[in-house]
Structure formats: C-alpha cells, structure tokens
Design an enzyme around this catalytic site. Structure first.
Site, PDB file in Angstrom:
ATOM      1  N   CYS A   5      56.509  45.674  50.310  1.00  0.00           N
ATOM      2  CA  CYS A   5      55.687  46.736  49.712  1.00  0.00           C
ATOM      3  C   CYS A   5      56.567  47.578  48.805  1.00  0.00           C
ATOM      4  O   CYS A   5      57.643  48.005  49.208  1.00  0.00           O
ATOM      5  CB  CYS A   5      55.072  47.607  50.804  1.00  0.00           C
ATOM      6  SG  CYS A   5      54.134  48.996  50.135  1.00  0.00           S
ATOM      7  N   HIS A  41      48.881  42.470  60.728  1.00  0.00           N
ATOM      8  CA  HIS A  41      49.532  42.277  59.419  1.00  0.00           C
ATOM      9  C   HIS A  41      51.007  42.640  59.618  1.00  0.00           C
ATOM     10  O   HIS A  41      51.382  43.801  59.593  1.00  0.00           O
ATOM     11  CB  HIS A  41      48.829  43.205  58.414  1.00  0.00           C
ATOM     12  CG  HIS A  41      49.384  43.207  57.040  1.00  0.00           C
ATOM     13  ND1 HIS A  41      48.726  42.658  55.958  1.00  0.00           N
ATOM     14  CD2 HIS A  41      50.520  43.748  56.521  1.00  0.00           C
ATOM     15  CE1 HIS A  41      49.416  42.855  54.854  1.00  0.00           C
ATOM     16  NE2 HIS A  41      50.521  43.511  55.172  1.00  0.00           N
ATOM     17  N   ASN A  54      55.642  39.361  54.428  1.00  0.00           N
ATOM     18  CA  ASN A  54      54.866  39.146  55.652  1.00  0.00           C
ATOM     19  C   ASN A  54      55.397  37.916  56.370  1.00  0.00           C
ATOM     20  O   ASN A  54      56.102  37.102  55.787  1.00  0.00           O
ATOM     21  CB  ASN A  54      53.398  38.865  55.304  1.00  0.00           C
ATOM     22  CG  ASN A  54      52.761  40.016  54.593  1.00  0.00           C
ATOM     23  OD1 ASN A  54      52.943  40.185  53.407  1.00  0.00           O
ATOM     24  ND2 ASN A  54      52.024  40.815  55.318  1.00  0.00           N
ATOM     25  N   HIS A  64      54.941  42.429  58.651  1.00  0.00           N
ATOM     26  CA  HIS A  64      56.083  42.112  57.778  1.00  0.00           C
ATOM     27  C   HIS A  64      57.239  41.719  58.692  1.00  0.00           C
ATOM     28  O   HIS A  64      57.307  42.139  59.853  1.00  0.00           O
ATOM     29  CB  HIS A  64      56.408  43.313  56.880  1.00  0.00           C
ATOM     30  CG  HIS A  64      55.400  43.468  55.769  1.00  0.00           C
ATOM     31  ND1 HIS A  64      55.624  42.983  54.506  1.00  0.00           N
ATOM     32  CD2 HIS A  64      54.159  44.003  55.757  1.00  0.00           C
ATOM     33  CE1 HIS A  64      54.556  43.232  53.756  1.00  0.00           C
ATOM     34  NE2 HIS A  64      53.648  43.855  54.484  1.00  0.00           N
TER      35      HIS A  64
END
Ligand code: HMG
Ligand code: MG
Length: 299
Positions: free
Chosen positions: A240, A207, A249, A209
């Site tokens: 976030c 995951h 992302n 970013h």
C-alpha cells in the site's frame, strides 16, 4: 468449528499489487494480467481504482483497462471508489461492483483518504444510495485491522465498530485488511471472533499482507474461525502506498496450494495461475513473490 469446504478467492493483484509500482505499466500489460487471471479460473478480480491520480498515479488508467479486458460471464470485475467522483467514474466505465475503504485508525484514514473515519463513512452513504439505483454491489474494506504504521497496535474492539458501520451501510461483505502485515494467527483469531459478533462470518473476508511472513498462517487461523473468502495477489505483488515498507498480499498461488492441500475447492487452475504470475513478474523485472511458483519453476 470445521473449516469451510469451499473458498472464494478475491484476486487483488491488478489493483493492490500494481498500485504501489513506481515504474509505468502499460494498459496492455494490465489487460493481459486480468484476462490471464480470469482464464486461470479466478472468479473475482479487483481490476483497478477510481481514486485521485495525484494520490495513486499507477491507477490512473483504470477506465482504459476496464474498456479493454475480455469480460467473461460469471467473473466479477471490481474497482475501488473512495468518493462519489470515483463511483461515478466507475459506473461510466461499466463497473458492476465497487469497493469502499475505511480504516480502523484515524491516522491511517487521514493519510490514505484525507479524512477522519466518520467523515469517510459519511462519504460512503451517497455511494451506497447511488449503487442501489445503478444495481452496483459494494464491498467494504477496513484497513489496519492488526496494526497501523502510524498508531502501532490496533485492537479488535477498534475494528468491530468500523466493520459494523460498513455492513450497516449496505456492504454485502467486509474485508478485514492487515495492511502492514504484522498480524499473527492468535490476533487474527481474536479479531474474527470479535467482529463475528457484529457481522456474520459468511460476510467477512481476510486480506493479509505478507510483510512479516505470517499471511498464510493468518489465512489458516481465519479458516479455523469459519472465514471462507480471502483476498490475495498473484505473484505476491504489491503493497500500500500509505503503509511504507509493507509488502504484497499473500500470493494467490500459495493460497491456492494451501487450500488444495486442505481439500478446499477453489476452481482455480494452479499451473495457469503460475504462468500469469510469472509473466507479470517478468514485465516488472521482479523476482516472483510466490514460493509455490518459485518451487515449481525450479523443478
Ligand atoms: P482529497 O485531496 O482530500 O480530495 O483526496 P479532493 O476532493 O479535495 O480532491 C483533490 C483532487 O483530486 C481534485 O483534483 C479532485 O478533482 C481529484 P484537482 O482539483 O486538485 O486537480 N479527485 C479525484 N480524481 C479522480 N478520481 C477521484 C477523485 N476524487 C478527487 N475519485 C481522495 C481524497 C479520497 C480522492 C484521495 O485521498 C485518494 O484518492 N485516496 C486514494 C488512496 C488510495 O487509493 N490508497 C490505496 C488503496 S487502499 C489500500 O490499498 C488498502 C486495502 O488494500 C486494504 C488493506 O490492505 O488494508 C484496500
Ligand atoms: Mg491491501
């Protein structure tokens, strides 16, 4: 190690992408996005979060979004649940898969979910038990795996025990989150090498970013480590709320383009995906964050 021949893309745009938006976004626009993503071939979509609306106001309407989407067979529609209250709300909204989220650092855990790492793991125990009773699958996240906005550098050895704890609790997959987007490919490979000692590679996801422009390179580094599940956000939406300055992302369009170039099967229709990303970018009044989408539009 040969790179995987198929990859599962976990679309987090409607959740990770939109949670950071200060402007109001209507339920209808969120529903339109989720449905367009399913139509483009995404088979896993993180639709929203059942978290405190005081902490993340944008996710407050998640139950309404779940009620209005046209759920297609074969597509997983998931939501975040930080505690039992969130889990119960998710089940009441008909959610069949939730994600719990822990952090690799104490400071981020406190800022994001207002408790220590070990308290968060204790909170997840009753969620795991209830999930079994309700036949709900649970995915796990570890945030700040390659850097923390409050504590700075993070080692793979800090990440492994938290990831392992989530796996031992019963998460079928653990997604390692570079929340800040500072990670680089060498660190990414070391991270997966280390965590693969405690969790099988097939049960791990990346995951990334894209704050420092490293996300696609980190995906490639992960593929070389045998990782075959990646989270991404259409049009590169998001960030976030508890990682100031962190951007969205890796864009799903860019991820799909990379994978197509490698001959890796995803089942996603790139043109329809680009159209979905452009529509939500227009709704938000934002420049499309996908380089592939920008290039295609310029042709
Ligand atoms: P708290 O303040 O410690 O909790 O927050 P509390 O139990 O004391 O409750 C405080 C208030 O929230 C109460 O309301 C509760 O009823 C309510 P009040 O009495 O003040 O009116 N409440 C809730 N309301 C709705 N749904 C709930 C819920 N729980 C309590 N589930 C809490 C603790 C965990 C709730 C809070 O810190 C929170 O919601 N945090 C969420 C933060 C968040 O969503 N962050 C973004 C997602 S994580 C992420 O983006 C990273 C990821 O993408 C991976 C990566 O990139 O690294 C996944
Ligand atoms: Mg994230």
């Amino acid at each position: 190690m040969p790179i995987p021949t198929t990859v599962r893309v976990v679309e987090v745009g409607p959740r990770d992408g939109l949670q950071n938006e200060a402007q109001p976004i209507s339920v209808a626009d969120k529903v339109c996005l989720v449905d367009a993503l399913a139509d483009a071939g995404l088979r896993y979509i993180e639709v929203g979060s059942f978290v405190s609306p005081k902490w993340v106001p944008q996710m407050a309407g998640s139950a309404e979004v779940f009620a209005a989407i046209a759920q297609q067979p074969g597509v997983t529609y998931a939501a975040l649940a930080p505690n039992m209250r969130g889990f119960e709300a998710a089940v009441a909204a008909g959610v069949k898969e939730v994600a719990v989220f822990a952090a690799a650092t104490e400071a981020f855990s406190q800022r994001n979910i207002n408790c220590s790492i070990s308290e968060s793991l204790q909170r997840f125990e009753p969620i795991m038990e209830a999930a079994q009773r309700h036949d709900v699958r649970v995915r796990g996240y570890v945030s700040c795996v390659l850097g923390c906005p409050y504590e700075g550098s993070v080692t793979a050895e800090q990440v492994a025990p938290v990831a392992s704890a989530l796996y031992q609790l019963g998460c079928y997959e653990v997604s390692l989150g570079d929340t800040l987007g500072t990670g680089t490919p060498g660190a990414t490979r070391r991270l997966f090498e280390t965590v693969a000692d405690v969790i099988p590679r097939k049960q791990l996801a990346g995951h990334f970013h894209d704050t420092y422009g490293q996300a696609l390179a980190n995906v490639y580094a992960s593929l070389l480590e045998g990782i075959s599940v990646f989270d991404s956000s259409v049009a590169g939406l998001g960030g976030c709320p508890y990682a100031k300055g962190a951007t969205g992302n890796v864009a799903t369009e860019d991820l799909v383009y990379l994978l197509q170039g490698l001959g890796v099967e995803t089942g996603i229709d790139l043109e329809r995906l680009i159209a979905a990303g452009q529509r939500i970018s227009d709704v938000l009044g934002r420049v499309n964050g996908s380089r592939v989408a920008q290039a295609r539009r310029a042709q």
